[in-house]
Design an enzyme around this catalytic site. Sequence first.
Site, PDB file in Angstrom:
ATOM      1  CG  PHE A 141      -1.849   1.259   1.148  1.00  0.00           C
ATOM      2  CD1 PHE A 141      -3.015   1.230   0.395  1.00  0.00           C
ATOM      3  CD2 PHE A 141      -1.516   2.416   1.806  1.00  0.00           C
ATOM      4  CE1 PHE A 141      -3.838   2.347   0.312  1.00  0.00           C
ATOM      5  CE2 PHE A 141      -2.341   3.537   1.736  1.00  0.00           C
ATOM      6  CZ  PHE A 141      -3.499   3.500   0.982  1.00  0.00           C
ATOM      7  CG  ASP A 226       5.941   3.878   1.506  1.00  0.00           C
ATOM      8  OD1 ASP A 226       5.896   4.594   2.529  1.00  0.00           O
ATOM      9  OD2 ASP A 226       4.965   3.731   0.744  1.00  0.00           O
ATOM     10  CE  LYS A 255      -0.272   6.925   6.428  1.00  0.00           C
ATOM     11  NZ  LYS A 255      -1.537   7.614   6.132  1.00  0.00           N
TER      12      LYS A 255
END
Length: 400
Positions: A141, A226, A255
């Site tokens: 994801f 990532d 985030k």
Amino acid sequence: MNRSTDLIALEEDRGAHNYHPLPIVLAEGEGAWVTDTDGNRYLDWLSAYSAVNFGHRHPRLVAAAKAQLDRLTLVSRAFHTDQLGPFSAELADLCGMDAVLPMNTGAEAVETAIKAARKWGYRRKGIPADQARIVVFDGNFHGRTTTIVGFSSDADARDDYGPFTPGFDSVPYGDIAALAAAIGPDTAAVLVEPVQGEAGVISPPSGWLKAVRELCDAHNVLMIADEIQSGLGRTGYTFACEADQVRPDMYLLGKALGGGIVPVSAVVADREVMDVFLPGTHGSTFGGNPVAAAVGREVIAMLATGEWQRRAQELGKHLESALAGLPRGKVTAVRVRGLWAGVDLAEGGPTGREVCERMSRLGVLCKEAHGSTVRLSPPLVIEPDEIDRGVAALKQAIGD
């Protein structure tokens, strides 16, 4: 529990699709807690997902934002500010790299990395024009833009959005032989999550990340990590790659970098990679804006002490111990990485979504993953008794 009129309307509108939303939480929060518009309080275990590793309204981060709001807030991207330079230097130092390209969202950082890797492949490696390929992994994801969902193996993310961007090869996560077979002369990069968060906190086999690094070195391929979910303290390390003593060629961050105050993301790399971008060849309207940079600097300062990483490790042990008491027969696996966990539910019992909805009614917010997994992401400010409270709610939601 009372619900807002908007939520009821949404539920009725999607009733034919069996849509059951979790509570909409709009009112202010503090620490590990949030309050909805009806006054109901929830222990927030969605924080890796909602980007508040340091809790809601952490006073240091709020102060940094307020101080900058009294000064310049937005500026044309043609100009630097007194926050952008220090933010970039401090983040580069935290990562042990040379250069930072600030963005706003995680997906924007991933898209930027894809562009950088392809351009590096053409300008540095000599890959023929328009032939560059990037290896990704099943279960990944990386965001929800059209390019990114095109190499997703999740039907919910991918279906009905084609045609997709070519140039990606997906192999099983954790399978080094499959990765070796997929790398060819036109491979520019390997894009990997050190821990697959959205998939349910899935870690690769021990030593696998080192093997990925070695393959990339052997074939002159960039390793892109990532760490948008796994980075910045979540796993007990500044970056999850550090647990395996691996240094990628690019870090993708987001985030928690915005501390739950503003959206902030970044691509961090050495100049040999980053300098493929020349003035005017790439940009972001709001990337590196003064408020984002000011908050990001405070996040970096908090991480630089190592306090939050140690706290994630210590509280993670407490969480793992508490989860060991989940009812056997109802749970098939528990995975814990720092203050982050995935709980797989047995067939025949409630689904992940049903458990999360039950937990919301018990005052704890969490998220399901792929139907049969509950993902737990407590904020790093949580206290041990609040962990116990959350696990007790999970036990009740699963059933004895």
